[in-house]
Enzyme design. Structure first.
Site, PDB file in Angstrom:
ATOM      1  N   ARG A 122      40.824  42.529  27.729  1.00  0.00           N
ATOM      2  CA  ARG A 122      40.275  43.858  28.413  1.00  0.00           C
ATOM      3  C   ARG A 122      41.141  45.127  28.032  1.00  0.00           C
ATOM      4  NH1 ARG A 122      39.609  43.107  34.787  1.00  0.00           N
ATOM      5  NH2 ARG A 122      38.086  41.197  34.932  1.00  0.00           N
ATOM      6  N   ASP A 130      43.795  53.332  47.856  1.00  0.00           N
ATOM      7  CA  ASP A 130      43.744  52.338  47.040  1.00  0.00           C
ATOM      8  C   ASP A 130      44.621  52.566  45.753  1.00  0.00           C
ATOM      9  OD1 ASP A 130      41.628  49.628  46.464  1.00  0.00           O
ATOM     10  OD2 ASP A 130      42.299  50.739  44.669  1.00  0.00           O
TER      11      ASP A 130
HETATM   12  C1  LIG Z   1      39.090  42.847  46.294  1.00  0.00           C
HETATM   13  S1  LIG Z   1      39.266  44.616  46.729  1.00  0.00           S
HETATM   14  C2  LIG Z   1      39.185  44.649  48.308  1.00  0.00           C
HETATM   15  C3  LIG Z   1      38.522  45.737  48.980  1.00  0.00           C
HETATM   16  C4  LIG Z   1      38.470  45.627  50.503  1.00  0.00           C
HETATM   17  N1  LIG Z   1      39.568  45.803  51.178  1.00  0.00           N
HETATM   18  C5  LIG Z   1      37.472  44.501  50.994  1.00  0.00           C
HETATM   19  O1  LIG Z   1      37.907  43.550  51.495  1.00  0.00           O
HETATM   20  O2  LIG Z   1      36.173  44.328  50.679  1.00  0.00           O
HETATM   21  C6  LIG Z   1      41.056  44.502  46.099  1.00  0.00           C
HETATM   22  C7  LIG Z   1      41.443  46.132  46.191  1.00  0.00           C
HETATM   23  O3  LIG Z   1      42.916  46.257  46.216  1.00  0.00           O
HETATM   24  C8  LIG Z   1      43.246  47.304  45.362  1.00  0.00           C
HETATM   25  N2  LIG Z   1      44.688  46.932  45.007  1.00  0.00           N
HETATM   26  C9  LIG Z   1      45.404  46.021  44.150  1.00  0.00           C
HETATM   27  N3  LIG Z   1      46.581  46.030  44.119  1.00  0.00           N
HETATM   28  C10 LIG Z   1      46.768  46.962  44.867  1.00  0.00           C
HETATM   29  C11 LIG Z   1      47.860  47.980  44.989  1.00  0.00           C
HETATM   30  N4  LIG Z   1      49.236  47.393  44.673  1.00  0.00           N
HETATM   31  N5  LIG Z   1      47.945  48.976  45.937  1.00  0.00           N
HETATM   32  C12 LIG Z   1      47.009  49.331  46.433  1.00  0.00           C
HETATM   33  N6  LIG Z   1      45.809  48.945  46.071  1.00  0.00           N
HETATM   34  C13 LIG Z   1      45.575  47.562  45.411  1.00  0.00           C
HETATM   35  C14 LIG Z   1      42.193  47.025  43.908  1.00  0.00           C
HETATM   36  O4  LIG Z   1      42.334  48.406  43.445  1.00  0.00           O
HETATM   37  C15 LIG Z   1      40.889  46.787  45.037  1.00  0.00           C
HETATM   38  O5  LIG Z   1      40.197  47.726  45.060  1.00  0.00           O
END
Ligand SMILES: C[S@@+](CC[C@H](N)C(=O)[O-])C[C@H]1O[C@@H](n2cnc3c(N)ncnc32)[C@H](O)[C@@H]1O
Length: 281
Positions: free
Chosen positions: A39, A150
């Site tokens: 990607r 996020d």
């Molecule tokens: C699978 S989604 C989960 C969204 C929501 N909490 C749910 O359960 O439906 C995971 C999210 O974590 C965010 N994420 C990953 N690493 C992160 C970090 N270090 N700090 C903040 N957000 C992060 C990603 O951008 C993504 O939007």
């Protein structure tokens, strides 16, 4: 340079994993390294770097700018989410936690603060807002605010707009849909719908990396949802993130993790009240 020529060595893979970890806390499983690397290949070409290594070095040194970092983050993260995902949490919030939190307060009109940490495009934060608004409609007297954060700037911007494809809001029950989703006036927007302003005005979003040592967030939050993101971190980062989040809860506040994440949360000062719900002592 062709896409083929930029193929990574195993050293590059190791460096790649390490950079992704430093950027986001995310541990790429072996099976995902080449997919994510693939990607990023387009970014290597578009930024005129010789290969993945050079791209990552330039990225981490800040030579490619903040906008490029945002693009890389978007290619690394998984943003899957939905309204009322793992609905048992929202039912428990409405039936047990809210009445308990309001009973705990000695204010005539308590003000509850909820935080969706790792909110993706905002479905979790707006689901919280709907649950709170419904509790008010049901006669409970309180004020509230929801914060969504996020690491992904594009997800945060999407959340701020509160605009979703019509099929994304299909998991919202018809009564709530009627009250909180604005029906499009015409079809020119390709079937997009928007969260009503009454909710949007009470839900704030900001970009924030959970791996950062400090968070620009109040320290008297009542409920934090941190779901489906801890699974991407290693045990050490997970423990640190949980400790930091815990420091933003008020005593008696709750931390809610995803259904596959409960067993990995162990922290002094947090008592488990349900397999995936913890209370700050
Ligand atoms: C699978 S989604 C989960 C969204 C929501 N909490 C749910 O359960 O439906 C995971 C999210 O974590 C965010 N994420 C990953 N690493 C992160 C970090 N270090 N700090 C903040 N957000 C992060 C990603 O951008 C993504 O939007």
């Amino acid at each position: 340079m062709t896409l083929q020529q930029a193929a990574p060595s195993s050293d590059t893979n190791a460096r790649f994993r390490s950079v992704v970890h430093r950027m986001s806390g995310i541990i790429l499983p072996d099976g995902k390294v080449s997919m994510v690397e693939q990607r990023l290949r387009r970014r290597v070409l578009e930024t005129g770097q010789k290969g993945t290594d050079e791209y990552l070095q330039a990225l981490m040194a800040g030579r490619l700018g903040a906008a490029e970092m945002d693009k890389a983050i978007d290619l690394i993260t998984t943003n899957t989410t939905s309204f009322f995902r793992e609905n048992a949490h929202f039912e428990y919030l409405s039936e047990v936690l809210l009445p308990r939190l309001l009973a705990d307060s000695d204010l005539a009109t308590p003000r509850l603060k909820l935080w969706s940490a790792a909110c993706s495009e905002g479905a979790e934060a707006f689901t919280l807002a709907m649950v709170l608004a419904e509790a008010q409609r049901g006669g409970l007297s309180f004020d509230w605010a929801v914060l969504g954060t996020d690491i992904s700037r594009s997800m945060v911007e999407k959340a701020q707009a509160g605009i979703y494809a019509a099929d994304q809001v299909s998991t919202i029950n018809p009564g709530l849909h009627d009250r909180y989703i604005m029906v499009p006036i015409n079809n020119e927007d390709g079937g997009q719908v928007r969260i009503v302003p009454e909710l949007r005005h009470k839900v704030r979003f900001l970009q924030m990396n959970l791996i950062d040592p400090t968070y620009p967030v109040d320290h008297d939050i009542d409920v934090i949802f941190i779901r489906n993101v801890l699974i991407y971190f290693n045990a050490e980062d997970r423990a640190q993130v949980v400790r930091r989040l815990q420091s933003h809860l008020r005593p008696g506040g709750y931390l809610v993790v995803g259904h596959s994440e409960g067993m990995s949360v162990k922290s002094e000062g947090l008592e488990r009240v349900r397999p995936t719900i913890f209370r700050k002592i």
